[in-house]
Design a protein around this motif. Structure first.
Motif, short mmCIF file in Angstrom:
data_model
loop_
_atom_site.label_atom_id
_atom_site.label_comp_id
_atom_site.label_asym_id
_atom_site.label_seq_id
_atom_site.Cartn_x
_atom_site.Cartn_y
_atom_site.Cartn_z
N PHE A 243 12.94 32.61 47.80
CA PHE A 243 13.25 31.19 47.65
C PHE A 243 13.83 30.92 46.26
O PHE A 243 14.83 30.21 46.11
CB PHE A 243 11.99 30.35 47.88
CG PHE A 243 12.24 28.87 47.74
CD1 PHE A 243 12.75 28.14 48.80
CD2 PHE A 243 11.97 28.20 46.55
CE1 PHE A 243 12.99 26.77 48.68
CE2 PHE A 243 12.20 26.84 46.42
CZ PHE A 243 12.71 26.12 47.49
N GLN A 246 17.42 32.27 45.87
CA GLN A 246 18.47 31.45 46.49
C GLN A 246 18.86 30.24 45.63
O GLN A 246 19.95 29.70 45.78
CB GLN A 246 18.01 30.95 47.86
CG GLN A 246 17.82 32.04 48.88
CD GLN A 246 17.31 31.50 50.20
OE1 GLN A 246 18.10 31.12 51.06
NE2 GLN A 246 16.00 31.42 50.35
N PRO A 250 22.73 31.65 45.97
CA PRO A 250 22.56 31.33 47.39
C PRO A 250 22.95 32.51 48.28
O PRO A 250 23.94 33.21 48.02
CB PRO A 250 23.51 30.14 47.60
CG PRO A 250 23.61 29.51 46.24
CD PRO A 250 23.56 30.66 45.26
N THR A 253 26.20 34.20 54.37
CA THR A 253 25.92 34.39 55.80
C THR A 253 25.63 35.86 56.09
O THR A 253 24.73 36.18 56.87
CB THR A 253 27.12 33.92 56.64
OG1 THR A 253 27.38 32.55 56.36
CG2 THR A 253 26.86 34.10 58.13
N VAL A 256 22.04 36.82 55.01
CA VAL A 256 21.01 36.35 55.93
C VAL A 256 20.95 37.25 57.17
O VAL A 256 19.87 37.65 57.62
CB VAL A 256 21.27 34.89 56.34
CG1 VAL A 256 20.33 34.46 57.45
CG2 VAL A 256 21.14 33.97 55.13
N LEU A 310 12.49 35.82 55.49
CA LEU A 310 13.59 34.86 55.48
C LEU A 310 13.15 33.50 55.98
O LEU A 310 13.46 32.47 55.37
CB LEU A 310 14.73 35.38 56.38
CG LEU A 310 15.74 36.35 55.78
CD1 LEU A 310 16.69 36.83 56.87
CD2 LEU A 310 16.52 35.70 54.65
N ASP A 311 12.41 33.48 57.09
CA ASP A 311 11.97 32.21 57.66
C ASP A 311 11.03 31.48 56.70
O ASP A 311 11.14 30.26 56.52
CB ASP A 311 11.25 32.45 58.99
CG ASP A 311 12.20 32.91 60.09
OD1 ASP A 311 13.42 32.75 59.91
OD2 ASP A 311 11.71 33.44 61.11
N SER A 314 12.98 30.01 53.76
CA SER A 314 13.78 28.82 54.12
C SER A 314 12.88 27.61 54.32
O SER A 314 13.33 26.46 54.22
CB SER A 314 14.59 29.09 55.39
OG SER A 314 13.73 29.31 56.49
N ASN A 317 9.51 24.49 49.78
CA ASN A 317 10.14 23.35 49.12
C ASN A 317 9.59 23.22 47.73
O ASN A 317 8.73 23.94 47.33
CB ASN A 317 9.92 22.06 49.93
CG ASN A 317 8.46 21.82 50.27
OD1 ASN A 317 7.60 21.88 49.37
ND2 ASN A 317 8.18 21.57 51.54
#
Length: 317
Positions: A243, A246, A250, A253, A256, A310-311, A314, A317
């Motif tokens: 996290f 990124q 970032p 594609t 990921v 990854l999940d 994402s 927060n």
């Protein structure tokens, strides 16, 4: 690894080119290629890595510092050079960095570690001696798994790598990732924390998918930690790293899509490397700290674990 120059040669080189008394130079307890100069800094004997010469390795750290990355500053020689060649190696001096090595007590910093690593990767990707590029995973996966299987087979675990290869099938040929120079050894002792800033040291650069640096942290970050018994990092802890990463670099594609494969292949390589290392241990308690059985059991599930990280990243927060 290239041969380490004699200690006397290192002392003479530092004394002559940085104009410091030889008696102020002492060995560093945890590494044969690091020495300390009293009230000045750390002498590092650099070797060729990742297609870079030893001198280029030193120049890389200097460029990272100029880009405000979290690395130690360099002290130039009396004639303004960053390093002095000694055979295939290059001797340099880094400024002393305050702070403690990261460990289990520093796990709250994982997001910051990821942010700083992202900054470093962005700069590594543009280093003119070895610029990064997006390319197919196929050849890297095939080569890495072949080496991992050959090594793991020596200690009866080649089947685990073969099962992973069969599971991946032709998928790696269809995917790409951002390849470039990596730090190569991101672990607790190589990241210093002074309570305000972090500092990455001891670069062991390789050319590979850059996110491999994050993957390696799973087994390396706490390996030397006595409090947490050298355990592997959890999915949640690694998601914190990713996290933070990124936020400064970032994910593309391609990153990921390819991360679960990079994760799985690196786990196979780590298993092979750890088997090689632990085979040299006589102490059963020390062997147990490396959790070989867990790495073997986890390998077939490695792509799923990569997706979980990854999940989770994402969803932060």
């Amino acid at each position: 690894m290239s041969e380490l120059p004699p200690t006397e040669t290192i002392f003479e080189t530092v004394s002559r080119h940085w104009h410091v008394p030889a008696e102020t130079i002492t060995p560093w307890p945890s590494s044969k290629r690091i020495f300390q100069v009293k009230d000045l800094g750390l002498v590092r004997v650099n070797f060729p890595r990742g297609g870079l010469s030893a001198r280029e390795m030193v120049a890389l750290v200097e460029e990272l510092g100029q880009a405000q990355c979290a690395v130690a500053g360099l002290i130039r020689t009396q004639t303004g050079d960053l390093s002095v060649d000694v055979g295939e190696s290059a001797v340099s001096i880094e400024r002393l960095v305050p702070g403690q090595e990261c460990a289990s007590a520093s796990l709250a910093l994982m997001r910051r570690v990821g942010r700083e690593l992202g900054r470093i990767h962005s700069e590594l990707a543009t280093f003119h001696h070895q610029p990064g590029a997006t390319r197919s995973l196929g050849e890297w996966v095939q080569t890495t798994l072949q080496k991992a299987e050959a090594l793991a087979s020596q200690w009866g675990h080649g089947e685990a790598v073969r099962d992973l290869r069969a599971q991946l099938g032709g998928t790696p040929e269809t995917l790409s990732a951002r390849f470039g120079l990596t730090h190569g050894d991101v672990r607790g002792p190589n990241v210093l924390d002074d309570g305000d800033q972090l500092c990455f040291v001891d670069f062991n650069c390789k050319v590979e998918p850059q996110l491999a640096d994050v993957v390696k942290m799973r087994t390396k970050w706490l390996r030397a930690d006595q409090i947490d018994d050298g355990r592997t990092l959890s999915v949640g802890e690694l998601a914190e790293v990713l996290f933070g990463y990124q936020q400064t670099r970032p994910l593309s594609t391609e990153d990921v899509s390819s991360f679960p494969i990079v994760w799985a292949v690196e786990q196979a390589w780590r298993l092979a490397q750890d088997l090689k290392v632990t085979h040299q241990f006589d102490d059963e308690e020390c062997k147990a700290r490396w959790a070989i059985a867990d790495l073997v059991d986890d390998l077939i599930l490695a792509p799923q674990m990569g997706r979980q990280i990854l999940d989770a990243a994402s969803g932060h927060n």
